[in-house]
Write an enzyme that holds these catalytic residues in place. Structure first.
Site, mmCIF file in Angstrom:
data_model
loop_
_atom_site.group_PDB
_atom_site.id
_atom_site.type_symbol
_atom_site.label_atom_id
_atom_site.label_comp_id
_atom_site.label_asym_id
_atom_site.label_seq_id
_atom_site.Cartn_x
_atom_site.Cartn_y
_atom_site.Cartn_z
ATOM 1 N N ASP A 22 0.847 -1.196 0.000
ATOM 2 C CA ASP A 22 0.000 0.000 0.000
ATOM 3 C C ASP A 22 0.886 1.250 0.000
ATOM 4 O OD1 ASP A 22 -3.200 0.544 1.052
ATOM 5 O OD2 ASP A 22 -1.779 2.214 1.129
ATOM 6 N N ASN A 29 -12.829 -2.881 2.552
ATOM 7 C CA ASN A 29 -13.794 -1.796 2.733
ATOM 8 C C ASN A 29 -14.782 -1.811 1.572
ATOM 9 O OD1 ASN A 29 -12.422 -0.863 5.053
ATOM 10 N ND2 ASN A 29 -10.965 0.270 3.796
ATOM 11 N N GLY A 67 -15.704 3.043 3.872
ATOM 12 C CA GLY A 67 -14.411 3.717 3.687
ATOM 13 C C GLY A 67 -13.663 3.293 2.434
ATOM 14 N N GLN A 68 -14.403 2.800 1.433
ATOM 15 C CA GLN A 68 -13.743 2.363 0.192
ATOM 16 C C GLN A 68 -13.464 3.562 -0.706
ATOM 17 O OE1 GLN A 68 -16.091 -0.257 -2.299
ATOM 18 N NE2 GLN A 68 -14.317 -0.851 -3.545
ATOM 19 N N SER A 69 -12.183 3.776 -1.014
ATOM 20 C CA SER A 69 -11.833 4.906 -1.896
ATOM 21 C C SER A 69 -11.512 4.447 -3.319
ATOM 22 C CB SER A 69 -10.641 5.686 -1.321
ATOM 23 O OG SER A 69 -9.507 4.859 -1.212
ATOM 24 N N HIS A 79 -10.337 -4.977 -3.142
ATOM 25 C CA HIS A 79 -8.985 -5.174 -2.625
ATOM 26 C C HIS A 79 -9.063 -5.557 -1.157
ATOM 27 C CE1 HIS A 79 -10.060 -0.893 -2.291
ATOM 28 N NE2 HIS A 79 -9.346 -0.862 -1.179
ATOM 29 N N HIS A 81 -6.942 -5.375 2.255
ATOM 30 C CA HIS A 81 -5.807 -4.841 3.004
ATOM 31 C C HIS A 81 -5.303 -5.941 3.918
ATOM 32 C CE1 HIS A 81 -6.633 -0.432 2.370
ATOM 33 N NE2 HIS A 81 -7.857 -0.879 2.170
HETATM 34 P P1 DGP Z 1 -9.614 1.821 0.432
HETATM 35 O O1 DGP Z 1 -9.711 3.102 1.167
HETATM 36 O O2 DGP Z 1 -10.039 0.619 1.242
HETATM 37 O O3 DGP Z 1 -10.305 1.890 -0.919
HETATM 38 O O4 DGP Z 1 -8.060 1.594 0.173
HETATM 39 C C1 DGP Z 1 -7.372 2.015 -0.937
HETATM 40 C C2 DGP Z 1 -5.913 1.884 -0.614
HETATM 41 O O5 DGP Z 1 -5.189 1.977 -1.810
HETATM 42 C C3 DGP Z 1 -5.374 2.979 0.305
HETATM 43 O O6 DGP Z 1 -4.888 2.375 1.512
HETATM 44 C C4 DGP Z 1 -4.231 3.611 -0.462
HETATM 45 C C5 DGP Z 1 -3.968 2.617 -1.576
HETATM 46 N N1 DGP Z 1 -3.593 3.245 -2.829
HETATM 47 C C6 DGP Z 1 -4.250 4.233 -3.492
HETATM 48 N N2 DGP Z 1 -3.612 4.537 -4.624
HETATM 49 C C7 DGP Z 1 -2.522 3.717 -4.688
HETATM 50 C C8 DGP Z 1 -1.463 3.561 -5.635
HETATM 51 O O7 DGP Z 1 -1.390 4.220 -6.671
HETATM 52 N N3 DGP Z 1 -0.510 2.625 -5.338
HETATM 53 C C9 DGP Z 1 -0.561 1.849 -4.201
HETATM 54 N N4 DGP Z 1 0.430 0.983 -4.013
HETATM 55 N N5 DGP Z 1 -1.546 1.976 -3.300
HETATM 56 C C10 DGP Z 1 -2.516 2.893 -3.543
#
Ligand code: DGP
Length: 113
Positions: free
Chosen positions: A30, A86, A92-94, A99, A101
């Protein structure tokens, strides 16, 4: 999906720090780690979130959890770990690509915020 960040990472169009890859999934660190070990596991096929899963995805999910067990072992996460997915705004899903974690190597609070 053309405009999906994690589809681009899965396709190698955006670089990531990869831990494991096969035909069906990718594990990578991440970009914003919330624990000493924090990686993500994604299916290569686009699934918007866990809310879109069907019975047909059962083998994929089993494979994801087996890979997580192998990777956490390899990384020496002997104290345990947490797997979180999420879903949606309240969850809290962005990034709108399923995916998981995987967080480890610190004590994690419960309940989550
Ligand atoms: P969520 O909030 O559950 O949708 O988590 C998305 C996660 O993705 C967050 O912890 C940060 C990670 N993330 C976002 N953009 C990138 C990226 O470009 N590269 C990597 N390695 N992680 C990313």
């Amino acid at each position: 999906m053309d405009d999906c960040l994690f589809c681009k990472i899965a396709a190698g169009k955006i670089p990531s720090k990869k831990l494991f890859e096969d035909d069906t999934l990718l594990a990578f660190y991440d970009v914003d780690p919330q624990a000493p070990v924090h990686f993500l596991v994604i299916p290569k096929k686009h699934i918007a979130s866990a809310a879109c899963l069907t019975e047909e995805d059962a083998p994929l999910l089993g494979h994801i959890y087996a890979v997580i067990a192998q990777l956490t072992k390899k990384l020496g996460c002997t104290g345990g770990y947490r797997v979180v997915t999420n879903v949606g705004e309240d969850g809290g899903q962005s990034v709108k690509h399923l995916h998981f974690h995987v967080l480890a190597k610190r004590s994690l609070a419960w309940p989550p915020g």
